[in-house]
Design an enzyme around this catalytic site. Structure first.
Site, PDB file in Angstrom:
ATOM      1  N   ARG A   1       0.827  -1.205   0.000  1.00 38.15           N
ATOM      2  CA  ARG A   1       0.000   0.000   0.000  1.00 38.15           C
ATOM      3  C   ARG A   1       0.865   1.260   0.000  1.00 38.15           C
ATOM      4  O   ARG A   1       1.800   1.384  -0.773  1.00 38.15           O
ATOM      5  CB  ARG A   1      -0.997  -0.056   1.156  1.00 38.15           C
ATOM      6  CG  ARG A   1      -2.063  -1.156   0.950  1.00 38.15           C
ATOM      7  CD  ARG A   1      -3.118  -1.127   2.011  1.00 38.15           C
ATOM      8  NE  ARG A   1      -4.296  -1.905   1.603  1.00 38.15           N
ATOM      9  CZ  ARG A   1      -5.373  -2.027   2.333  1.00 38.15           C
ATOM     10  NH1 ARG A   1      -5.465  -1.425   3.522  1.00 38.15           N
ATOM     11  NH2 ARG A   1      -6.403  -2.734   1.913  1.00 38.15           N
ATOM     12  N   SER A   2       0.584   2.204   0.892  1.00 42.91           N
ATOM     13  CA  SER A   2       1.253   3.504   0.804  1.00 42.91           C
ATOM     14  C   SER A   2       2.718   3.474   1.205  1.00 42.91           C
ATOM     15  O   SER A   2       3.430   4.483   1.012  1.00 42.91           O
ATOM     16  CB  SER A   2       0.512   4.546   1.636  1.00 42.91           C
ATOM     17  OG  SER A   2      -0.648   4.971   0.970  1.00 42.91           O
ATOM     18  N   ALA A   3       3.217   2.374   1.729  1.00 38.12           N
ATOM     19  CA  ALA A   3       4.664   2.277   1.918  1.00 38.12           C
ATOM     20  C   ALA A   3       5.390   2.388   0.581  1.00 38.12           C
ATOM     21  O   ALA A   3       6.583   2.701   0.538  1.00 38.12           O
ATOM     22  CB  ALA A   3       5.030   0.974   2.619  1.00 38.12           C
TER      23      ALA A   3
END
Length: 414
Positions: free
Chosen positions: A96-98
């Protein structure tokens, strides 16, 4: 291994003094309902924690089942359910946003080489982006979530979102929601099309290929933005933790935050609802797409090694110079976030240590993935940290499973 470790199927190694990290990891499988996960920690360029455990697929079944579905083989008289496929050392997940931290590193590398000016208008490289009052948006505004385009007036279809050029054109045509550079708000999805298109305009290459050739390749990372078909068997499936299991994974949200997520007209809902309906994160099409804000696929070891190499040499490879690291972690945005509502602290492409995103210490920088994933570097202690899970909670920045591990690393590294 002790009995508790064996009972939850945790494997791997920890260096002397880092046993508390193993204990915290094991506790996550009991107290926090962890299904499958891994955590890796580097210190001064060498791994000191490498742990994994649980099931590869959230529901225990193999294959493309979709989030939270139950498709384990049935049982009849005299039959027994097949054991779930175990999480292995090389199991990768959508992070995801990592992914945003990896995308930021590409722009910072281009800046470091003199190919991208952080203080130049985005329109210098991408002329179409100047439309509708965005001519003064700087490259650094993109990295600091100050560009003013976290949402779109007309949400994209899944097919449009998975087509990088179509999605980038939609962002370029969007009017800003505030005067660019004056405020900040988390660009949950549009960050990916902004960074990806900047890389394409500057280099003529997809950010997928730059990551593969200049980050993952030299460091030997199991990390992709745009998964090659040949690697699909490495990827586990995500699922949503049910309310009982998820109840303890986040602090009680503030009323104003809950209200913002409920209100279909709020900038919060619109920023997270840029794509309607959102694609199945467990599908082959989603894995193969190039979405630098949200669909990176990596092992915990790859994330930890990546962050370790941002701040120091790892087997002779260092990605960012000390001066570039100083740019990355210098505060570029702080205060109330127009999208997340709560106060946030942001550097150039990275979240910084603070109440909304607790990391190891004041100098830490990194990025969570909504639902639990966390990866960061702490230059002062030489730590690179990566935690990947297949059980997604509703939180955005401070999942308690990750925070328990961070506290344990902090104690061990002191």
């Amino acid at each position: 291994m002790d009995t508790d470790v064996e009972a939850v199927g945790v494997h791997g190694t920890v260096a002397d003094g880092f046993e508390p990290v193993r204990d915290a990891f094991v506790r996550n499988f009991g107290a926090a309902g962890e299904r499958g996960a891994a955590v890796v920690v580097y210190r001064d360029g060498r791994p000191v924690v490498d742990l994994w455990g649980g099931a590869k697929h959230f529901d225990g079944a193999a294959g493309d089942t979709g989030p939270g579905t139950a498709s384990s083989p049935g049982t009849g008289p005299g039959e027994f359910p097949e054991p779930p496929e175990p999480w292995e050392r090389g199991t990768a997940q959508v992070v995801r946003s990592a992914t945003k931290g990896v995308a930021a590193a590409v722009l910072l590398l281009l800046h470091q080489r003199g190919e991208l000016d952080l203080d130049a208008p985005v329109g210098t490289y991408w002329p179409e982006f100047k439309a509708r009052g965005k001519d003064r948006v700087l490259v650094r505004h993109v990295l600091a979530h100050r560009a003013g385009v976290p949402a779109l007036d007309v949400p994209l279809t899944p097919a449009q979102a998975l087509d990088a050029e179509t999605a980038a054109a939609a962002v370029a045509a969007q009017a800003p929601f505030w005067e660019p550079g004056t405020e900040h708000g988390y660009h949950a999805h549009t960050y990916g099309w902004l960074t990806g298109e900047l890389v394409r305009r500057v280099t003529g290459r997809s950010i997928r290929d730059v990551v593969a050739d200049e980050i993952a390749g030299p460091l030997g990372l199991d990390l992709w933005i745009g998964l090659p078909r040949a690697r699909s068997g490495r990827v586990g499936s995500l699922g949503r933790l049910d309310p009982p299991a998820a109840a303890g994974l986040r602090a009680r949200p503030r009323p104003e935050v809950s209200a913002a997520y409920r209100d279909p007209g709020s900038l919060t809902r619109r920023a997270f609802g840029v794509v309607e309906p959102f694609p199945d994160e467990n599908s082959a099409a989603y894995h193969a797409a190039v979405l630098p804000a949200s669909n990176g696929i990596a092992t915990a070891g790859a994330l930890a090694r990546f962050y370790a190499a941002l701040v120091g040499p790892v087997d002779g490879v260092r990605l960012l110079s000390p001066d570039t690291v100083a740019l990355a972690r210098a505060e570029a945005s702080a205060g109330p976030d127009r999208v997340l509502v709560v106060p946030t602290r942001l550097g150039l492409g990275y979240m910084l240590h603070g109440p909304s995103s607790p990391l190891l210490g004041p100098g830490s920088f990194g990025h969570p993935g909504r639902g639990g994933v966390l990866a960061f570097a702490d230059p002062e202690s030489g730590i690179g940290f990566g935690y990947v899970t297949n059980g997604m909670s509703k939180g955005v920045t401070a999942d308690v499973r990750a925070q328990g591990l961070v506290r344990a690393v902090r104690a061990a590294a002191a």
